[in-house]
Scaffold this motif. Structure first.
Motif, PDB file in Angstrom:
ATOM      1  N   UNK A 148      52.368  48.899 -10.127  1.00 50.14           N
ATOM      2  CA  UNK A 148      53.117  50.150 -10.189  1.00 50.14           C
ATOM      3  C   UNK A 148      52.231  51.301 -10.676  1.00 50.14           C
ATOM      4  N   UNK A 149      51.350  51.007 -11.636  1.00 49.41           N
ATOM      5  CA  UNK A 149      50.454  52.049 -12.141  1.00 49.41           C
ATOM      6  C   UNK A 149      49.581  52.600 -11.020  1.00 49.41           C
ATOM      7  N   UNK A 150      49.105  51.717 -10.148  1.00 48.43           N
ATOM      8  CA  UNK A 150      48.266  52.147  -9.020  1.00 48.43           C
ATOM      9  C   UNK A 150      49.064  53.028  -8.069  1.00 48.43           C
ATOM     10  N   UNK A 151      50.294  52.644  -7.768  1.00 50.91           N
ATOM     11  CA  UNK A 151      51.137  53.453  -6.891  1.00 50.91           C
ATOM     12  C   UNK A 151      51.372  54.833  -7.497  1.00 50.91           C
ATOM     13  N   UNK A 152      51.629  54.860  -8.815  1.00 46.38           N
ATOM     14  CA  UNK A 152      51.880  56.145  -9.471  1.00 46.38           C
ATOM     15  C   UNK A 152      50.618  57.004  -9.503  1.00 46.38           C
ATOM     16  N   UNK A 153      49.481  56.390  -9.820  1.00 48.64           N
ATOM     17  CA  UNK A 153      48.230  57.146  -9.852  1.00 48.64           C
ATOM     18  C   UNK A 153      47.931  57.761  -8.484  1.00 48.64           C
ATOM     19  N   UNK A 154      48.171  57.005  -7.436  1.00 51.71           N
ATOM     20  CA  UNK A 154      47.958  57.535  -6.086  1.00 51.71           C
ATOM     21  C   UNK A 154      48.962  58.634  -5.759  1.00 51.71           C
ATOM     22  N   UNK A 155      50.170  58.512  -6.307  1.00 54.95           N
ATOM     23  CA  UNK A 155      51.180  59.558  -6.092  1.00 54.95           C
ATOM     24  C   UNK A 155      50.757  60.865  -6.759  1.00 54.95           C
TER      25      UNK A 155
END
Length: 206
Positions: free
Chosen positions: A175-182
């Motif tokens: 989830x952290x990766x998805x948020x960072x990319x967002x």
């Protein structure tokens, strides 16, 4: 996009203390009600339990579910039922989310996020829009999450963004990766669309 503050490795007590500070300031700034929206799922409820230990005027708090499963409130899958069980004994009001409700301006919009980038029940297949005319939408996720295979009712992006501040609590590396990319607008998932429309402060605990 507004400034986004990311606070890593925060536990439930730290997040509850942050919420207490924000709610205390909001209550002090007005003599009227303070209105927040909160997420469902497993993450928020231990934080709420910690928050409710705070000495605040809970009778002035109005709590909106950010989304819910279309089930009776006494069903195990009902976010609203769980929120009532926690907040109402303290004196707060919990709103039932229906498409007939007029959504207010929120002092704080608290959200979770799925590994697919969904927020509230705005899943990628629902193609949420920043200019959505509806304040509340009823929809069917596709695919339906196996742990909660129900139709949903949810606040839309404009409703969530009609708030003084945004809070996200995101746990797990995926989830952290998805948020960072967002944050960097590397994809167009619902969380990225939310952030692209945010003008208010955004805090993410991870």
């Amino acid at each position: 996009m507004t400034h986004i503050k990311i606070i890593e490795n925060a536990d439930d007590v730290q997040i509850a203390a942050w919420l207490e500070e924000k709610l205390s300031a909001a209550l002090s700034a007005t003599t009227g009600p303070v209105v927040i929206t909160v997420p469902g799922g497993s993450t928020p409820f231990p934080i709420i339990e910690q928050l409710l230990k705070a000495r605040l005027d809970w009778s002035r708090l109005v709590v909106w579910p950010g989304d819910d499963r279309v089930v009776p409130e006494d069903h195990d899958a009902s976010n609203t039922g769980k929120l009532r069980a926690l907040f109402e004994p303290a004196g707060a009001e919990v709103v039932t989310l229906t498409i007939m409700e007029q959504v207010p301006h929120f002092d704080l919009a608290w959200l979770g996020m799925g590994e697919d980038g969904h927020i509230a029940s705005l899943f990628p297949n629902t193609d949420p829009k920043l200019d959505e005319e509806r304040q509340i939408a009823r929809l069917t996720p596709d695919p339906l999450p196996p742990e909660a295979s129900f139709d949903r009712i949810t606040l839309t992006l404009p409703s969530l963004l009609d708030s003084d501040e945004l809070l996200l609590v995101i746990r797990g590396d995926a989830k952290r990766k998805v948020f960072a990319d967002a944050v960097e607008q590397k994809h167009d998932l619902p969380v990225a669309r939310l952030l692209s429309g945010a003008k208010q402060p955004v805090t993410c605990f991870s």
